[in-house]
Scaffold this motif. Structure first.
Motif, PDB file in Angstrom:
ATOM      1  N   UNK A 101       0.838  -1.196   0.000  1.00 22.05           N
ATOM      2  CA  UNK A 101       0.000   0.000   0.000  1.00 22.05           C
ATOM      3  C   UNK A 101       0.872   1.245   0.000  1.00 22.05           C
ATOM      4  N   UNK A 102       0.488   2.211  -0.802  1.00 23.41           N
ATOM      5  CA  UNK A 102       1.248   3.464  -0.889  1.00 23.41           C
ATOM      6  C   UNK A 102       1.246   4.189   0.458  1.00 23.41           C
ATOM      7  N   UNK A 103       0.213   3.979   1.279  1.00 19.81           N
ATOM      8  CA  UNK A 103       0.150   4.645   2.584  1.00 19.81           C
ATOM      9  C   UNK A 103       1.341   4.267   3.458  1.00 19.81           C
ATOM     10  N   UNK A 104       1.779   3.031   3.384  1.00 23.73           N
ATOM     11  CA  UNK A 104       2.932   2.596   4.178  1.00 23.73           C
ATOM     12  C   UNK A 104       4.173   3.363   3.729  1.00 23.73           C
ATOM     13  N   UNK A 105       4.366   3.443   2.426  1.00 30.24           N
ATOM     14  CA  UNK A 105       5.521   4.163   1.887  1.00 30.24           C
ATOM     15  C   UNK A 105       5.448   5.639   2.257  1.00 30.24           C
ATOM     16  N   UNK A 106       4.275   6.224   2.134  1.00 28.42           N
ATOM     17  CA  UNK A 106       4.121   7.647   2.434  1.00 28.42           C
ATOM     18  C   UNK A 106       4.348   7.936   3.913  1.00 28.42           C
ATOM     19  N   UNK A 107       4.010   6.989   4.784  1.00 28.28           N
ATOM     20  CA  UNK A 107       4.301   7.176   6.206  1.00 28.28           C
ATOM     21  C   UNK A 107       5.802   7.306   6.421  1.00 28.28           C
ATOM     22  N   UNK A 108       6.571   6.489   5.716  1.00 31.01           N
ATOM     23  CA  UNK A 108       8.030   6.568   5.812  1.00 31.01           C
ATOM     24  C   UNK A 108       8.511   7.882   5.205  1.00 31.01           C
ATOM     25  N   UNK A 109       7.977   8.219   4.023  1.00 31.88           N
ATOM     26  CA  UNK A 109       8.393   9.436   3.348  1.00 31.88           C
ATOM     27  C   UNK A 109       8.056  10.673   4.158  1.00 31.88           C
ATOM     28  N   UNK A 110       6.945  10.653   4.882  1.00 31.40           N
ATOM     29  CA  UNK A 110       6.555  11.832   5.643  1.00 31.40           C
ATOM     30  C   UNK A 110       7.485  12.070   6.834  1.00 31.40           C
ATOM     31  N   UNK A 111       8.264  11.069   7.204  1.00 31.94           N
ATOM     32  CA  UNK A 111       9.170  11.208   8.337  1.00 31.94           C
ATOM     33  C   UNK A 111      10.547  11.726   7.933  1.00 31.94           C
ATOM     34  N   UNK A 112      10.815  11.781   6.640  1.00 28.01           N
ATOM     35  CA  UNK A 112      12.132  12.177   6.168  1.00 28.01           C
ATOM     36  C   UNK A 112      11.977  13.378   5.255  1.00 28.01           C
ATOM     37  N   UNK A 113      12.792  14.374   5.463  1.00 27.50           N
ATOM     38  CA  UNK A 113      12.710  15.594   4.670  1.00 27.50           C
ATOM     39  C   UNK A 113      13.668  15.523   3.484  1.00 27.50           C
ATOM     40  N   UNK A 114      13.123  15.492   2.273  1.00 28.01           N
ATOM     41  CA  UNK A 114      13.963  15.440   1.086  1.00 28.01           C
ATOM     42  C   UNK A 114      14.456  16.837   0.735  1.00 28.01           C
ATOM     43  N   UNK A 115      15.392  16.908  -0.186  1.00 32.50           N
ATOM     44  CA  UNK A 115      15.932  18.194  -0.627  1.00 32.50           C
ATOM     45  C   UNK A 115      14.822  19.060  -1.213  1.00 32.50           C
ATOM     46  N   UNK A 116      13.897  18.459  -1.933  1.00 33.02           N
ATOM     47  CA  UNK A 116      12.784  19.201  -2.524  1.00 33.02           C
ATOM     48  C   UNK A 116      11.907  19.802  -1.438  1.00 33.02           C
ATOM     49  N   UNK A 117      11.640  19.034  -0.387  1.00 32.71           N
ATOM     50  CA  UNK A 117      10.822  19.529   0.720  1.00 32.71           C
ATOM     51  C   UNK A 117      11.528  20.674   1.426  1.00 32.71           C
ATOM     52  N   UNK A 118      12.822  20.515   1.672  1.00 29.37           N
ATOM     53  CA  UNK A 118      13.579  21.588   2.338  1.00 29.37           C
ATOM     54  C   UNK A 118      13.578  22.858   1.494  1.00 29.37           C
ATOM     55  N   UNK A 119      13.744  22.702   0.182  1.00 25.84           N
ATOM     56  CA  UNK A 119      13.730  23.862  -0.713  1.00 25.84           C
ATOM     57  C   UNK A 119      12.369  24.536  -0.702  1.00 25.84           C
ATOM     58  N   UNK A 120      11.288  23.766  -0.721  1.00 28.05           N
ATOM     59  CA  UNK A 120       9.941  24.328  -0.701  1.00 28.05           C
ATOM     60  C   UNK A 120       9.696  25.105   0.596  1.00 28.05           C
ATOM     61  N   UNK A 121      10.135  24.550   1.726  1.00 29.87           N
ATOM     62  CA  UNK A 121       9.965  25.236   2.999  1.00 29.87           C
ATOM     63  C   UNK A 121      10.810  26.509   3.064  1.00 29.87           C
ATOM     64  N   UNK A 122      11.989  26.466   2.484  1.00 29.74           N
ATOM     65  CA  UNK A 122      12.843  27.652   2.447  1.00 29.74           C
ATOM     66  C   UNK A 122      12.168  28.761   1.639  1.00 29.74           C
ATOM     67  N   UNK A 123      11.623  28.397   0.486  1.00 30.70           N
ATOM     68  CA  UNK A 123      10.941  29.366  -0.359  1.00 30.70           C
ATOM     69  C   UNK A 123       9.689  29.915   0.325  1.00 30.70           C
ATOM     70  N   UNK A 124       8.981  29.050   1.047  1.00 31.26           N
ATOM     71  CA  UNK A 124       7.803  29.496   1.768  1.00 31.26           C
ATOM     72  C   UNK A 124       8.192  30.504   2.844  1.00 31.26           C
ATOM     73  N   UNK A 125       9.267  30.213   3.558  1.00 26.99           N
ATOM     74  CA  UNK A 125       9.772  31.135   4.586  1.00 26.99           C
ATOM     75  C   UNK A 125      10.183  32.468   3.992  1.00 26.99           C
ATOM     76  N   UNK A 126      10.827  32.429   2.831  1.00 22.92           N
ATOM     77  CA  UNK A 126      11.232  33.668   2.169  1.00 22.92           C
ATOM     78  C   UNK A 126      10.019  34.473   1.724  1.00 22.92           C
ATOM     79  N   UNK A 127       8.957  33.793   1.307  1.00 25.94           N
ATOM     80  CA  UNK A 127       7.746  34.485   0.865  1.00 25.94           C
ATOM     81  C   UNK A 127       7.088  35.257   1.997  1.00 25.94           C
ATOM     82  N   UNK A 128       7.223  34.728   3.221  1.00 22.29           N
ATOM     83  CA  UNK A 128       6.621  35.404   4.362  1.00 22.29           C
ATOM     84  C   UNK A 128       7.599  36.325   5.079  1.00 22.29           C
ATOM     85  N   UNK A 129       8.816  36.454   4.527  1.00 21.94           N
ATOM     86  CA  UNK A 129       9.799  37.391   5.043  1.00 21.94           C
ATOM     87  C   UNK A 129      10.425  36.920   6.301  1.00 21.94           C
TER      88      UNK A 129
END
Length: 129
Positions: A101-129
């Protein structure tokens, strides 16, 4: 005999080919005592490995390779973490990890921050100053 598997990395295919050659030598040496269980990892007589012996060999090989010793099951989580770090699509990771089930994989993925996730959060932080 060449092992062919479209979904396995070349490293895994080579390891299985090496294992088949080793098994052929062991089978020849064991003669009529060969158990022939069909398992990939066996004793020198072809019987199933005792889990304690497998774990002892696992620890020995980890030490020889210079990597930390961890529980065998933890290697699955390490694999999942590495797949996330490599930005492998979750459906591909699901197939590699053999999750049903993809839910099992996504549970694992949700616990680890990928480079894409870190970049998205960085950009979000920059958008809010």
């Amino acid at each position: 005999m060449k092992v062919a598997c479209l979904s396995a990395p070349d490293l895994c295919v080579r390891a299985l080919e090496d294992r088949r050659r080793t098994e052929a030598r062991l089978r020849l040496a064991a003669g009529g005592a060969w158990a022939g269980t069909g398992l990939v990892l066996t004793t020198r007589l072809g019987d199933a490995l005792d889990p304690r012996n497998f774990h002892r060999a696992f620890k020995t090989r980890a030490a020889k390779a210079g990597v930390p010793v961890m529980p065998v099951h933890a290697t699955r989580h390490t694999c999942a973490s590495l797949l996330v770090a490599l930005d492998v699509h979750p459906r591909v990771a699901m197939a590699i990890l053999r999750h049903s089930k993809i839910a099992v994989t996504m549970d694992i993925y949700s616990q680890v921050s990928s480079a894409t996730t870190r970049e998205a959060l960085k950009r979000l932080g920059e958008a809010f100053g």
